[in-house]
Scaffold this motif. Structure first.
Motif, short mmCIF file in Angstrom:
data_model
loop_
_atom_site.label_atom_id
_atom_site.label_comp_id
_atom_site.label_asym_id
_atom_site.label_seq_id
_atom_site.Cartn_x
_atom_site.Cartn_y
_atom_site.Cartn_z
N ALA A 180 21.94 8.95 12.62
CA ALA A 180 22.27 10.32 13.10
C ALA A 180 23.03 11.36 11.82
O ALA A 180 22.55 12.37 11.88
N LEU A 181 23.67 10.43 11.25
CA LEU A 181 24.12 11.10 9.88
C LEU A 181 23.06 11.94 9.04
O LEU A 181 22.88 12.93 8.73
N GLY A 182 22.13 10.82 8.79
CA GLY A 182 21.24 11.15 7.80
C GLY A 182 20.13 12.44 8.48
O GLY A 182 19.86 13.20 7.83
N SER A 183 19.87 12.27 9.83
CA SER A 183 19.26 13.38 10.55
C SER A 183 19.94 14.70 10.25
O SER A 183 19.25 15.73 10.09
N ARG A 184 21.24 14.67 10.44
CA ARG A 184 22.11 16.04 10.46
C ARG A 184 22.11 16.33 8.99
O ARG A 184 21.86 17.70 8.97
N TRP A 185 22.13 15.40 8.04
CA TRP A 185 21.82 16.01 6.64
C TRP A 185 20.47 16.55 6.49
O TRP A 185 20.29 17.64 5.75
N LEU A 186 19.59 16.08 6.81
CA LEU A 186 18.27 16.44 6.51
C LEU A 186 18.09 17.87 7.38
O LEU A 186 17.37 18.72 6.75
N ALA A 187 18.53 17.87 8.57
CA ALA A 187 18.34 19.05 9.42
C ALA A 187 18.98 20.23 8.56
O ALA A 187 18.31 21.27 8.71
N ALA A 188 20.06 19.88 8.33
CA ALA A 188 20.84 21.09 7.74
C ALA A 188 19.99 21.72 6.53
O ALA A 188 20.09 23.07 6.17
N ARG A 189 19.47 20.81 5.77
CA ARG A 189 18.94 21.34 4.47
C ARG A 189 17.54 21.63 4.66
O ARG A 189 16.93 22.45 3.80
N ARG A 190 16.82 21.24 5.83
CA ARG A 190 15.29 21.55 5.98
C ARG A 190 15.26 23.11 6.64
O ARG A 190 14.42 23.87 6.36
N ASP A 191 16.52 23.28 7.21
CA ASP A 191 16.19 24.45 8.06
C ASP A 191 17.43 25.71 7.51
O ASP A 191 17.92 26.50 8.14
N ALA A 192 17.89 25.07 6.31
CA ALA A 192 19.24 26.12 5.64
C ALA A 192 18.68 27.47 5.67
O ALA A 192 19.62 28.46 6.05
N GLY A 193 17.48 27.94 5.18
CA GLY A 193 17.01 29.41 5.36
C GLY A 193 17.89 30.14 4.63
O GLY A 193 18.80 30.03 3.69
N GLY A 194 18.40 31.55 5.05
CA GLY A 194 19.41 32.21 4.87
C GLY A 194 18.86 32.91 3.47
O GLY A 194 17.90 32.88 2.91
N ALA A 195 19.66 33.83 2.84
CA ALA A 195 19.46 34.84 1.71
C ALA A 195 19.37 33.72 0.33
O ALA A 195 19.88 32.69 0.39
N ALA A 196 18.32 34.02 -0.66
CA ALA A 196 18.40 33.47 -1.70
C ALA A 196 19.97 33.53 -2.36
O ALA A 196 20.17 32.63 -3.18
N ALA A 197 20.43 34.69 -2.29
CA ALA A 197 21.70 34.93 -2.85
C ALA A 197 22.45 35.74 -2.30
O ALA A 197 21.88 36.61 -1.66
N SER A 198 23.93 35.83 -2.42
CA SER A 198 24.78 37.00 -1.89
C SER A 198 25.85 37.05 -2.62
O SER A 198 26.17 36.27 -3.53
N ALA A 212 21.11 39.07 -9.87
CA ALA A 212 22.04 40.11 -9.95
C ALA A 212 23.25 39.20 -9.44
O ALA A 212 24.65 39.17 -10.07
N ALA A 213 23.08 38.13 -8.75
CA ALA A 213 24.44 37.08 -8.25
C ALA A 213 24.66 36.39 -9.63
O ALA A 213 25.89 35.95 -9.83
N LEU A 214 23.74 36.01 -10.33
CA LEU A 214 24.05 35.39 -11.72
C LEU A 214 24.63 36.19 -12.47
O LEU A 214 25.88 35.62 -13.09
N ASP A 215 24.52 37.49 -12.52
CA ASP A 215 25.35 38.16 -13.53
C ASP A 215 26.74 38.38 -12.99
O ASP A 215 27.58 38.42 -13.82
N ARG A 216 26.65 38.45 -11.84
CA ARG A 216 28.23 38.45 -11.35
C ARG A 216 29.00 37.48 -11.59
O ARG A 216 30.24 37.36 -12.03
N ALA A 247 32.62 34.78 -3.39
CA ALA A 247 32.18 35.89 -3.90
C ALA A 247 30.64 35.80 -4.41
O ALA A 247 30.23 36.91 -4.23
N VAL A 248 30.23 34.86 -4.76
CA VAL A 248 28.85 34.54 -5.08
C VAL A 248 28.24 33.30 -4.43
O VAL A 248 29.01 32.37 -4.55
N HIS A 249 27.18 33.57 -3.68
CA HIS A 249 26.59 32.42 -3.31
C HIS A 249 25.07 32.43 -3.76
O HIS A 249 24.32 33.54 -3.61
N ILE A 250 24.60 31.31 -4.32
CA ILE A 250 23.21 31.07 -4.76
C ILE A 250 22.65 29.99 -3.99
O ILE A 250 23.17 28.82 -4.24
N ALA A 251 21.56 30.22 -3.37
CA ALA A 251 20.84 28.98 -2.61
C ALA A 251 20.30 28.01 -3.45
O ALA A 251 19.48 28.45 -4.18
#
Lengths: 275, 544, 370
Positions: free
Chosen positions: C29-47, C57-61, C320-324
């Protein structure tokens, strides 16, 4: 006038003040001292950027103001007097070999760590690891005296080999961890888990305490050597009740898992009252 | 194109029979050449001594046990910090320096090639990653094979695949050569805290003996023609009377190429548990009759050391001597690991005897091509003590002064008081610190200054105080680049990973896979290191 | 279609796993949760401050924030690779930063006295008694007991009814606060010294008898063992027991990537766990109040109250900065150390067009050099 450093504001990051001790400031003017480089966080700054400096360097040095983020005051000091008017950061007097440091307020962690000689007197309380060895050190404090009027945090006197850590208040848990010899006294009692791995050291608790399983109750007596030490504590300005000087103490021998030549001395008022 | 002409130095290049001849040495594109153009940079080496870069055939510098030693010794490094600069990474020194510090300090000492002598193959990725973070020097590692349960099975069954299996293992790990540590004995220790008493003891559960393991693996490595022969840390290290075991091990390998590590620790007479004696003369005699063998000495130096070994049983003995720090780690199928900090005291009988036996091995007339310099860093002392050791060998007056400080009773049991006036020459030092180790490692391009060799050159001031001379070379050049000048690092480079390779029948995988499945907790497919980032930049030295 | 996988869902790094969708075989179960969270992470490349931004821009910041930081920290390493950690310590050295790896509370105990440990296979093949000390691996390291084999007697010290306790052959139920006392009492008994009789004495004698009866035993411990003194006491006990038999400990790390990151920190600086590079060279970080103003969280959540630069495969709130990043072991390859220090090569069955933390850290370093 004595060389005096007054903190202008709380610094933006923790400061290493070890370059400033009486032997390095002696004979130097306020302007010279203000130009000395010290470390603030990862930057090097002039002393004058963080402190107002006045007076002229002698055998005495005074620090004032908000000093809570000023670390390593008097670290490695070899002589002279250093007075801290307030509370200071970590490692005050660490590895010092001689001289005297007086702190009016509280000190942070590792006060007097691995002390080799001299006196560190703290009028307030000390953080964790007062008079302790740094991680991995087999033989820590090797001489001198640390006097703490208030309480001390965890693991006071850990790994110490010689000298005295005298605490007017309470010592936190784990006092005297793996100490080789020397003395830790806490007049208002030491915390739990005291003296684990203690070889030849003395741990003195002014309040009842349940020693670890490595200790065996040995004797109840009026230890003459302890009375002498307690008188010394009075000389050093701690308030030692008369009952402790004249009353009976219980001696626990240990840590039997090491040499079993150390001890925990416990003052039991009830039994003294009864006796 | 970098060209350098080193002029006016006294060249000590024993591999090419050059002994102090004053002449120019020319370097181009990382190699030694006949001549360079007029525009070449000139290094004025008049009055100086020019040698090939140092080659350390046996030290412990990287991998899980070295990092475990770092964890154990937080206190030892505190007073030896190394600041970062524009050029250099920060680090800490002490007996087991951090990786960058290890590379820098070897380079500052004039060494250009170092062998990590005991790597668990299962941890190869860790060893490789640490070596990548150990800059400057070229480096190689030997893989531990003397307690490998899979090999035990192949040996027991007399499998024809043993050679292929060893070659497969080198290929799988990037290792350079094969190391035996207390063959069979580490498995016994892991089984039952047991020890080998005779080479013919049976290793429980495997129906093989240490002698069979030594003979089979020694023969296999010999037969493969790997650049470096089997590298043996014999059974019963440190035990009184172990010279008999050492001689027995040598006899078992007679006629085959072999290198015996830190022989000093294996040269003791007496009875186990009783007083120790020296049997160095007898071992030297055996060596003289067996040119197929070489040794490194494993000199102990008075002062602090940290014993860091795959021979984990030895560590439990040292642990119980003074009750200090002790670290143990068992690696499945393959090996063990033990670490105990230790101090060699001049006044202590055993320590002084160990010190004296090391010096006997160096001084009692052995062939320097067979007897190489090591302290088994950090077991007998830090590699930083090599200059002091060189002075002990070159300067009789200094040696006698040091002898006077050592435990008399111990020294009287050695031949050191017998008017032993040997003083190593510069060429002999060049042999035991570079020419012989390079030759023994099969590094044809190293350890000498002939045309075509790697341009690894160390230039020393010719000082009377040999310790001072060898502590701070005037120049260190590696791969044709000037890295060190007068104790300062001028340039940082990665250094090469040196790997050994012999051809093997890939079908051996079908033999190994089921044996792996029964024993390892890592799948067979996941065992070999394939990531090029871990294996490059490399130079592969082929079997011949 | 099923993909072979090395699962980095916990420190066990099971390498016999296949994934179909996010279901794992063998089941975990733990392994499946780990994999699911990472295969479906999606979201913006950076914020930047929560608003989507491009990676440059995120790296510059991030460079700007770190350039101005007085007391930067790099920490986390949950499932990060050795390569990520190497890049992190490299950047920390350049910055004069703190580095912190979340480990079980044992580095101090190791530095004081050392330890005796072993790889999983050693324990599986030899240990006849396994004592799990106030940990619940059935939840935190679900296949641990399976991988240690079924041959050993399982002793669980815990007063909670955990999933692990449910599998125990022997249960010992004193409260957490008595662990140190219990370990020291065992040690006193081991040394055949008289012990003050109390309510634990009988159970402790029974445990010691079991340990004495076998040639090999192992203790599994972790953060549940309440602090460095208890770990020290356990290591001392193991050392005493080792005189007559072979006894080892296996530490359960709080996060999967910590073994590798801690090894890197130790080999590059000489010190484990927490290192301060502000002085220009490594020192053990000992302060309680570090005064951190900017934190780089490598595969970890944001640090409360501190300006956070998060380099993480998973979304991070309040950064303040997140890069996926490309999740290690899922989208990016790399080396990871199993909880017993065995290094493995994580595969990248589902490559993604995202950078690794190592690459981002290197680019931040280049940015700071400009």
């Amino acid at each position: 006038m004595t060389l005096t450093l007054t903190a202008l504001t709380s610094p933006p990051a923790r400061v290493d003040l070890s370059p400033l001790v009486p032997e390095t400031t002696r004979g130097r003017s306020a302007i010279e001292v203000a130009g000395t480089a010290i470390r603030c966080g990862r930057d090097r700054v002039g002393v004058g950027e963080l402190f107002a400096v006045s007076g002229y360097g002698t055998d005495e040095l005074v620090l004032r103001g908000e000093l809570g983020r000023i670390d390593r005051i008097g670290a490695g000091m070899r002589g002279g007097r250093l007075r801290v008017e307030g509370s200071c950061g970590d490692h005050v007097g660490a590895r010092m070999t001689g001289g005297e440091i007086v702190i009016d307020g509280d000190a942070g962690a590792f006060a007097g760590a691995e002390l080799r000689g001299g006196l560190v007197r703290i009028e307030g309380s000390a953080g964790a690891s007062a008079g302790a060895g740094y991680p991995g050190t087999r033989a820590g404090m090797s001489g001198g005296e640390i006097v703490i009027a208030g309480d001390a945090g965890q693991e006071a006197g850990a790994a110490m080999r010689r000298g005295l850590v005298a605490i007017g208040g309470r010592a936190g848990d784990g006092a005297g961890l793996r100490m080789l010899a020397g003395t830790v006294i806490a007049l208002r009692g030491v915390g739990a888990e005291a003296g684990m791995g203690n070889k030849r050291g003395s741990i003195v608790s002014g309040r009842p305490l349940r020693p670890l399983p490595g200790y065996a109750r040995a004797v109840r007596y009026r230890p003459p050597a302890l009375a002498l030490q307690l008188r010394r504590l009075r000389e050093l300005g701690l308030e030692v009740p008369d009952a402790m000087l004249t009353g009976a103490w219980t001696r626990w021998a240990g840590d039997r898992l090491e040499l079993s030549r150390g001890e925990i001395l416990i003052f039991d008022e009830e039994e003294v009252a009864a006796g | 194109m970098t060209e350098i002409r080193i002029t006016g130095g006294a060249i000590h290049d024993p591999a090419n029979e050059v002994d102090g001849e004053v002449r120019d040495l020319c370097l181009r594109d990382g190699r030694i050449v006949d001549d360079v153009g007029a525009q070449a940079r000139t290094i004025d080496a008049r009055g100086m001594v020019v040698m090939p870069g140092g080659v350390d055939i046996h030290a412990h510098i990287a991998g899980p046990k070295v990092t475990a030693a770092r964890r154990l010794l937080s206190d030892d490094r505190r007073d030896d910090p190394i600041d970062r600069t524009e050029l250099l990474r920060s680090g800490t020194g002490g007996l087991v320096p951090s990786t960058f510090a290890t590379g820098y300090r070897y380079s500052l000492l004039g060494y250009t090639t170092v062998v990590e002598a005991a790597a668990p193959p299962l941890a190869a990725r860790h060893v490789l990653a640490e070596l990548r973070d150990t800059p400057m020097i070229d480096k190689a590692f030997l893989i531990l094979m003397g307690n490998n349960q899979v090999l035990f099975e192949l040996i027991r069954d007399g499998s024809a695949h043993l050679r292929d299996a060893i070659a497969w293992w080198l290929q799988a790990t990037g290792g350079y050569g094969v190391k035996l540590v207390n063959p069979g004995g580490v498995e016994l220790f892991k089984q039952s805290n047991g020890v080998i008493e005779s080479l013919d003891d049976t290793i429980a559960g495997f129906a093989v003996t240490p002698r069979q393991v030594i003979e089979a693996i020694g023969s296999a490595v010999d037969g493969l023609g790997l650049p470096h022969p089997v590298h043996v840390h014999a059974n019963n290290l440190g035990v009184a009377g172990n010279a008999a075991t050492t001689l027995d091990t040598m006899r078992t390998l007679d006629g085959r190429q072999a290198h015996f590590a830190h022989l000093q620790f294996h040269s003791y007479g007496g009875e186990p548990g009783g007083p120790m004696r020296s049997r160095a003369p007898e071992l030297l005699e055996h060596l003289a009759a067996h040119p197929e063998f070489t040794v490194d000495v494993g000199q102990v130096m008075f002062g602090d050391a940290v014993t860091t070994t795959a021979d984990a049983h030895v560590s439990t003995v040292l642990r119980d001597l003074d009750g200090g720090k002790w670290l143990n780690h068992d690696t499945e199928v393959e090996t063990g690991c033990g670490i105990v900090p230790y101090t060699y005291q001049a006044g202590n009988y055993v320590h002084a005897l160990q010190w004296g036996i090391g010096l006997e091995l160096f001084l009692l007339g052995g062939d320097p091509w067979q007897v190489m310099l090591s302290t088994d860093h950090p077991n007998g002392g830090s590699f930083l003590s090599y200059p002091k050791l060189i002075r002990l060998l070159m300067d009789r007056g200094y040696r006698e002064d040091q002898l006077g400080r050592a435990n008399r009773r111990a020294i009287r049991r050695t031949a050191l008081l017998d008017d032993l006036d040997r003083e190593y020459t510069l060429n002999e030092i060049a042999i035991i610190t570079r020419a012989a180790p390079a030759r023994r490692l099969g590094l044809r391009d190293k350890g000498h200054l002939g045309v075509g060799a790697d341009a690894d050159v160390t230039i020393y001031h010719d000082r009377e105080d040999r310790e001072e001379m060898f502590s701070t070379p005037r120049y260190v050049i590696q791969g044709g680049e000037l890295l060190v000048e007068d104790g300062d690092l001028r340039r940082v480079q990665d250094g090469l990973l040196l790997s050994g390779r012999a051809p093997f029948d890939p079908a051996v995988a079908e033999v190994l896979e089921p044996l792996f499945g029964e024993r390892y907790t890592v799948a067979f497919d996941h065992y070999p290191v394939r990531d090029p980032a871990l294996r490059e930049p490399a130079r592969t030295v082929e079997a011949s | 279609m099923s993909e072979p996988l090395i699962c980095a869902g916990c420190g066990l790094l099971c390498d016999d796993v296949t994934a179909e969708g996010t279901a794992l075989t063998p089941e975990c179960a733990l392994g499946s949760r780990w994999l699911a969270a990472r295969r479906d992470a999606g979201g913006a490349a950076a914020s930047i401050d929560g608003a989507p931004a491009d990676v440059t821009a995120a790296l510059d910041r991030a460079v700007e924030l770190l350039g101005a930081a007085r007391r930067p920290l790099l920490h986390g390493f949950d499932g990060a690779t050795v390569e990520d950690a190497r890049a992190a310590v490299t950047l920390a050295d350049r910055l004069g930063a703190l580095v912190r790896v979340d480990r079980a509370p044992d580095p101090e105990a190791v530095a004081r006295r050392g330890s005796s440990t072993a790889t999983l296979g050693e324990i599986r093949d030899r240990a006849e008694v396994v004592v799990v000390w106030r940990e619940d691996p059935e939840v935190t390291h679900p296949r641990l007991l399976e991988r240690l084999g079924s041959g050993a007697t399982l002793v669980v010290v815990d007063d909670r009814d955990t999933a692990t306790a449910a599998r125990a052959d022997v249960r010992l139920r004193w409260a957490a606060g008595r662990d140190l006392e219990a370990i020291r009492s065992l040690h006193v008994l081991e040394r055949e010294l008289p012990l003050t009789e109390d309510d634990l004495a009988g159970e402790l004698r029974g445990l010691l008898d079991r340990l004495h009866a076998v040639p090999h035993a192992a203790f599994v411990h972790g953060p549940g063992l309440g602090g460095p003194r208890a770990a020290l006491a356990l290591y001392e006990l193991v050392r005493a027991l080792s005189d007559q038999r072979h006894v080892v400990t296996l530490g359960l790390p709080p996060v999967a990537g910590s073994a590798g990151a801690d090894a890197v920190l130790t080999w590059q600086t000489g010190y484990p766990a927490a290192v301060d590079l502000a002085s220009g060279h490594p020192e053990l970080a000992l302060a309680v109040d570090e005064g951190v103003d900017v934190a780089v969280c490598v595969e970890a959540p944001a640090r409360p109250g501190v300006t956070t630069i998060a380099l993480s495969a998973l979304p991070v709130a309040d950064a303040a900065v997140h890069i996926a990043t490309a999740p290690p072991g899922v989208a990016a390859p790399g080396t990871a150390h199993r909880l017993d220090e065995v290094p493995l090569a994580l595969a990248a069955p589902w490559p993604a067009d995202r950078p690794t933390a190592a690459q981002l850290l290197a680019r931040i370093g280049e940015g700071l050099a400009r």
